[in-house]
Motif scaffolding. Structure first.
Motif, short mmCIF file in Angstrom:
data_model
loop_
_atom_site.label_atom_id
_atom_site.label_comp_id
_atom_site.label_asym_id
_atom_site.label_seq_id
_atom_site.Cartn_x
_atom_site.Cartn_y
_atom_site.Cartn_z
N GLU A 140 36.54 -102.80 19.44
CA GLU A 140 35.18 -103.00 19.45
C GLU A 140 35.11 -104.19 18.40
O GLU A 140 35.91 -104.40 17.56
CB GLU A 140 34.29 -101.82 19.09
N ALA A 141 33.90 -104.96 18.54
CA ALA A 141 33.64 -105.89 17.62
C ALA A 141 33.49 -105.17 16.13
O ALA A 141 33.09 -104.10 16.27
CB ALA A 141 32.44 -106.61 18.14
N PRO A 142 33.86 -105.85 15.05
CA PRO A 142 33.58 -105.25 13.89
C PRO A 142 31.86 -104.94 13.66
O PRO A 142 31.14 -105.50 14.05
CB PRO A 142 33.88 -106.26 12.83
N GLU A 143 31.59 -103.71 13.02
CA GLU A 143 30.38 -103.54 12.68
C GLU A 143 29.76 -104.27 11.80
O GLU A 143 30.24 -104.86 10.70
CB GLU A 143 30.29 -102.13 12.19
N ASP A 182 26.06 -102.45 19.12
CA ASP A 182 27.74 -102.26 19.36
C ASP A 182 28.11 -103.20 18.66
O ASP A 182 28.04 -104.38 19.29
CB ASP A 182 27.78 -102.02 20.98
N GLY A 183 28.77 -103.21 17.47
CA GLY A 183 29.24 -104.64 16.87
C GLY A 183 28.21 -105.25 16.25
O GLY A 183 27.11 -104.84 15.73
N GLU A 184 28.12 -106.30 16.73
CA GLU A 184 27.05 -107.35 16.31
C GLU A 184 26.01 -107.76 17.35
O GLU A 184 25.21 -108.30 17.13
CB GLU A 184 27.78 -108.56 15.76
#
Length: 291
Positions: A167-170, A265-267
């Protein structure tokens, strides 16, 4: 048959299942036992004469108890009385019954429990009840206080993490605040492309019945549909922290009328939950962003 004996027999018939549900959520045998015992006490205090499926009712009760325990555990930020679940299962040599521990490890899965520990309480409950015990989202939603669509999104997010999907970085707090502000600005300005830029492709919009009557559409899925709904709106919205997360509020004639919770969800914005029911709003805590 005596009602108390009937309830006791039914509870015993469901006890193993309830312990499995609780253990999968909590990752602690001791806490799972406590949750099941609390369910027994609540059963004794409840009127179940109109309950058609007592096993399902008990599963829901145990899930609510586990959710409260997970939230309390998170807020205290204290170590559990039990050692971490992966250590407990691995150290079978010290167990009073090593064979039983090995069976338990096989049935639950060490890796799964370790990953579940990383999920937020509501994510964990939604995932466990749906993916492991096949409860429909309509039944899970009241347990965690979300709409069915928002519950589906939580379970989907948890599933991706459990399956190891990248997933995209938090995003950090400041970045998320800027995303909320950007979403509101794009909504007010009618900037459709800017709205799409901050929305996750699978974003879910889920208004309660009261919010829907204020002119919002019903539940929507997908960035195009959600961006269309919010395009040119949000003129009186103020960005805020909502129940420890992110969102915004809308006041009409100096009265708080709508509270919106935003999940990421991520950014990207992944869930938008609009709440306008007055009784629900009264229980929500919020604080406006600093200017």
């Amino acid at each position: 048959m005596d009602e108390k004996k009937f309830l006791a027999d039914e509870f015993e018939a469901n006890r193993a299942h309830l312990k499995t549900v609780a253990y999968r959520m909590l990752g602690s045998r001791a806490e799972a036992e406590d949750a099941v015992q609390e369910a027994w006490l609540r059963l004794g205090r409840s009127n179940t004469s109109e309950v058609g499926n007592l096993g399902g009712w008990l599963t829901t009760v145990v899930a609510r108890i586990c959710l409260d325990m997970l939230r309390s555990r998170k807020s205290r930020r204290e170590e559990q009385l039990d050692p971490p679940v992966h250590e407990k299962i691995a150290d079978t040599a010290k167990s009073a019954d090593p064979e039983r521990e090995i069976v338990l490890a096989d049935s639950v899965g060490v890796a799964l429990l370790v990953v579940l520990e990383q999920l937020a309480p509501a994510e964990r409950v939604a995932f466990v009840l749906h993916d492991m015990f096949d409860l429909p989202f309509d039944e899970i939603a009241p347990v965690i206080g979300r709409t069915p669509e928002a519950t589906r999104q939580l379970a989907s997010r948890a599933r991706r993490r459990v399956q190891g999907t990248t997933e995209a970085p938090e995003a950090g707090i400041e970045h998320k605040k800027e995303v909320v502000r950007a979403f509101l600005a794009a909504s007010r300005d009618g900037n459709f492309q800017a709205l799409l830029a901050v929305l996750h492709p699978d974003v879910v919009f889920a208004p309660d019945a009261t919010a829907a009557r204020f002119g919002h559409a019903g539940a929507l899925h997908g960035a195009q549909a959600v961006a269309t709904t919010f395009n040119g709106r949000a003129r009186g919205a103020l960005p805020a922290f909502v129940d420890g997360g992110f969102g915004f509020i809308v006041r009409i004639q100096d009265q708080l009328r709508i509270v919106v919770k935003i999940g990421f969800d991520g950014e990207k914005i992944a869930t938008i939950e609009a709440i306008a029911d007055p009784d629900h709003i009264e229980r929500i805590e919020y604080r406006l962003f600093d200017r």
